[in-house]
Design a protein around this motif. Structure first.
Motif, short mmCIF file in Angstrom:
data_model
loop_
_atom_site.label_atom_id
_atom_site.label_comp_id
_atom_site.label_asym_id
_atom_site.label_seq_id
_atom_site.Cartn_x
_atom_site.Cartn_y
_atom_site.Cartn_z
N TRP A 19 0.86 -1.07 -0.09
CA TRP A 19 0.17 -0.06 -0.01
C TRP A 19 0.91 1.26 -0.03
N GLY A 20 2.01 1.13 0.17
CA GLY A 20 2.97 2.28 0.24
C GLY A 20 4.53 1.93 0.46
N LEU A 21 5.12 2.99 0.34
CA LEU A 21 6.74 3.00 0.52
C LEU A 21 7.10 4.17 1.38
N LEU A 22 7.82 4.21 2.59
CA LEU A 22 8.36 5.26 3.24
C LEU A 22 9.71 5.37 2.97
N PRO A 23 10.21 6.01 2.01
CA PRO A 23 11.68 5.93 1.74
C PRO A 23 12.73 6.44 2.80
N GLY A 24 13.66 5.81 3.04
CA GLY A 24 14.61 6.34 3.95
C GLY A 24 14.25 7.10 5.41
N VAL A 25 13.30 6.33 5.82
CA VAL A 25 12.67 6.88 7.00
C VAL A 25 13.31 6.21 8.29
N THR A 26 14.15 5.24 8.15
CA THR A 26 14.79 4.66 9.35
C THR A 26 16.37 5.01 9.11
N LYS A 27 17.11 4.85 10.40
CA LYS A 27 18.47 4.93 10.36
C LYS A 27 18.93 3.96 11.49
N LEU A 28 19.49 2.75 10.97
CA LEU A 28 19.65 1.75 11.76
C LEU A 28 21.22 1.55 11.68
N ASP A 29 21.78 2.01 12.61
CA ASP A 29 23.20 2.08 12.99
C ASP A 29 23.85 3.37 11.61
N GLU A 30 24.42 2.98 10.84
CA GLU A 30 24.77 4.14 9.99
C GLU A 30 24.09 3.79 8.60
#
Length: 173
Positions: A150-161
């Motif tokens: 239903w959707g994509l949230l691009p670049g919304v997480t920062k897991l470590d680097e």
């Protein structure tokens, strides 16, 4: 929620979670943190930090279930409010975590299907899951269960680097 419905291990039962299950629920959740594939926490959580979350669940509206094998909680699945405003009450967010020793055996999809089957009695018309785009096994399970992207949230997480995308998966009940 009969254990016999789980084809690969009839010794596993599914029941409503009790507060006494919270340490096992937290342990299973914490086991997923180091992999950076299934939750957005970067540090281990505590039982105390999950008490309000636990009490926000109810059998009548937003259940939280545990799978038990040989007297031990080995997985959990639950529904949470998608957003707090009332108009969203027909939509719930699903969460599912399985002990690493039992992953890949079909327990997770079976539990999620049991939860989906219960949705009409809960007044849930839509189930949403937020899944990291790099979590291919979870994306495949959701697809097999009839979820759609239903959707994509691009670049919304920062897991470590590492920056990451989140896929919004939904299923109309």
């Amino acid at each position: 929620m009969e254990a016999a419905d789980f084809p690969s291990d009839p010794t596993i039962s599914l029941r409503e979670a009790a507060e006494s299950d919270l340490p096992a629920i937290v342990e299973i959740y914490n086991a997923a943190i180091p992999s950076r594939t299934s939750n957005a926490d970067l540090r281990l959580i505590t039982v105390e930090s999950r008490l309000d979350w636990f009490h926000a669940h109810s059998a009548e509206r937003r259940p939280l279930w545990v799978a038990v094998h040989e007297g031990r909680v080995v997985a959990w699945v639950g529904l949470s409010d998608f957003l707090p405003r009332y108009a969203y009450h027909i939509t719930a967010e699903a969460s599912l975590y399985v002990d690493p020793s039992l992953q890949g055996r079909g327990l997770g999809p079976w539990m999620m299907q049991q939860l989906i089957d219960e949705c009409p009695q809960l007044g849930v018309e839509n189930v949403i899951s937020l899944v990291f785009a790099h979590n291919k096994p979870s994306l495949k399970v959701h697809e097999r269960l009839g979820f759609e992207r239903w959707g994509l949230l691009p670049g919304v997480t920062k897991l470590d680097e590492n920056r990451g995308d989140v896929v919004v998966l939904g299923k109309k009940i």
